[in-house]
Design an enzyme around this catalytic site. Structure first.
Site, short mmCIF file in Angstrom:
data_model
loop_
_atom_site.label_atom_id
_atom_site.label_comp_id
_atom_site.label_asym_id
_atom_site.label_seq_id
_atom_site.Cartn_x
_atom_site.Cartn_y
_atom_site.Cartn_z
N SER A 189 35.24 42.61 48.39
CA SER A 189 34.63 42.55 47.06
C SER A 189 34.97 41.23 46.37
O SER A 189 36.06 40.68 46.57
CB SER A 189 35.18 43.71 46.23
OG SER A 189 34.93 43.51 44.86
N TYR B 159 42.10 48.11 42.38
CA TYR B 159 40.92 48.14 43.25
C TYR B 159 40.79 46.81 44.01
O TYR B 159 40.68 46.78 45.23
CB TYR B 159 39.64 48.43 42.43
CG TYR B 159 38.39 48.14 43.23
CD1 TYR B 159 38.02 48.99 44.27
CD2 TYR B 159 37.63 47.01 42.99
CE1 TYR B 159 36.91 48.70 45.05
CE2 TYR B 159 36.51 46.71 43.76
CZ TYR B 159 36.15 47.57 44.79
OH TYR B 159 35.06 47.27 45.56
N LYS C 4 41.35 45.73 48.19
CA LYS C 4 40.41 45.02 49.07
C LYS C 4 41.07 43.80 49.71
O LYS C 4 40.86 43.52 50.89
CB LYS C 4 39.16 44.60 48.26
CG LYS C 4 38.29 45.78 47.85
CD LYS C 4 37.75 46.50 49.10
CE LYS C 4 36.95 47.73 48.78
NZ LYS C 4 36.48 48.42 50.01
#
Ligand code: WQD
Length: 326
Positions: free
Chosen positions: A119, A143, A147
């Site tokens: 991402s 988050y 990644k």
């Protein structure tokens, strides 16, 4: 050639499943159906497995053996930034634990090709608006960190047992390649605007005092079908000798929140005059992909412009349960 798509019943995964099957590739989907919808993948073989569970490597290895899997595309992950701040351990357990279990099954069964959904959030709030894959990676929430850690794990497996991998850093994914495959979650700008319009309310703009030409945040919107094509290009790339493992997936062009909302007005014929609210915490003013590396190494170029993305999102929305009457 048989491909295991983990998270294949989700919004992006189901587009890749559709493209793979159209090209005659054998596909098996693993999905826990927490967000996935079986109807999205038609008659594709589906195994309902919780990849973060202790028993997952065994179950996944069984699927890999049975289906003679040669490559894995791994989408399954939690992706809500705010929730990741509230529940970091859940995010690490799901996103890191899940990835580790998929990789462990691959290692046991000698499958070495993996494409991983990364991402743009690995860049955090960068100094430069246009980021290359070599820009600093400083994620600002769990988050994004999950990644980036995922990418590190893949590099470690490459060193240890020869994993052959590509991580695709998605920018702002939107639209629908087929109306029935639209995003069913109201989490990002375009669905959030359509959701307001469906309520007969005004779309919200989170801040119009940013240092950008119209004062609203600029992002790089990429059509989900283009993004799906990038996975096919990456899969072909894994057949040869890759010089890089990490690729941005964007268009290289930015659109502001105001431009997106105006595009929705043009496409739908609705009045989209917005209500301006305060800034949302953690939003960088401008985030655009450098799309050079993926073009040069994998021959991939995103085709759809903003109006095409918005038109496809509108068509998918109108095919769903909350159709908007003009
Ligand atoms: C875009 C712009 C909002 C809704 C996030 C994640 C990222 C990736 C993609 C996942 C921002 C503004 C939004 C609204 C608005 N996630 N906005 N009114 O924040 O760029 O990226 O989604 O895999 O990791 O961080 O996307 O669509 O939420 O917002 O003004 O009603 O639209 O403030 O400037 P974002 P977004």
């Amino acid at each position: 050639m048989s491909v295991l798509v983990v998270g294949g019943a989700g919004y992006i995964g189901s587009h890749v499943v559709r493209l793979l099957r159209e090209s005659g590739t054998d596909v098996v989907v693993v999905d826990d159906l927490s967000n996935g919808v079986p109807a999205r993948i038609g008659d594709t073989t589906l195994e309902q497995i919780d990849i973060s569970a202790n028993a997952a490597p065994e179950a996944l290895a069984g699927v890999i053996r049975r289906e003679k899997v040669d490559a894995v595309i791994h989408f399954a992950a939690k992706k809500q930034v705010g929730e990741s701040v509230e529940r970091p351990l859940f995010y690490y357990q799901q996103n890191i634990g899940g990835l580790v279990n998929v990789l462990e099954a691959m290692r046991r069964e000698n499958v070495t090709k993996m494409i991983f959904s990364s991402s743009a959030s690995v860049y955090g709030a960068p100094e430069d608006a246009v980021v290359t894959e070599d820009s600093p990676t400083e994620p600002i929430n769990p988050y994004g960190r999950s990644k980036l850690i995922g990418e590190w794990i893949l590099a470690d497996c490459e060193r240890a047992w020869g994993l052959n991998w590509v991580a695709l850093r998605y920018f702002n994914v939107a639209g629908a390649g087929w109306p029935e495959l639209g995003d069913s979650v109201i989490m990002n700008l375009i669905p959030m605007v359509l959701d307001k319009l469906a309520d007969g309310a005004a779309p919200r703009v989170f801040g119009d005092d940013y240092p950008t030409p119209d004062g609203t945040c600029i992002r790089d919107y990429v059509h989900v079908k283009d993004l799906a094509e990038a996975h096919i290009a990456a899969l072909h790339g894994l057949d040869g000798q890759l010089t890089h493992h990490v690729f941005n997936v964007g268009t290289g062009r930015g659109s502001s929140v105001t431009e997106v909302i105006e595009s929705i007005g043009r496409v739908s014929g609705l009045d989209t005059s917005p209500l301006v609210e305060g800034r949302r915490a953690g939003d960088p003013p401008k985030l655009i992909a450098s799309a050079d590396r993926i073009r040069e190494d994998l021959g991939f170029v995103a085709k759809a412009d903003l109006d095409e993305i918005v038109a496809s999102a509108w068509e998918a929305w109108q095919a769903g349960p909350r159709r908007i009457e003009a």
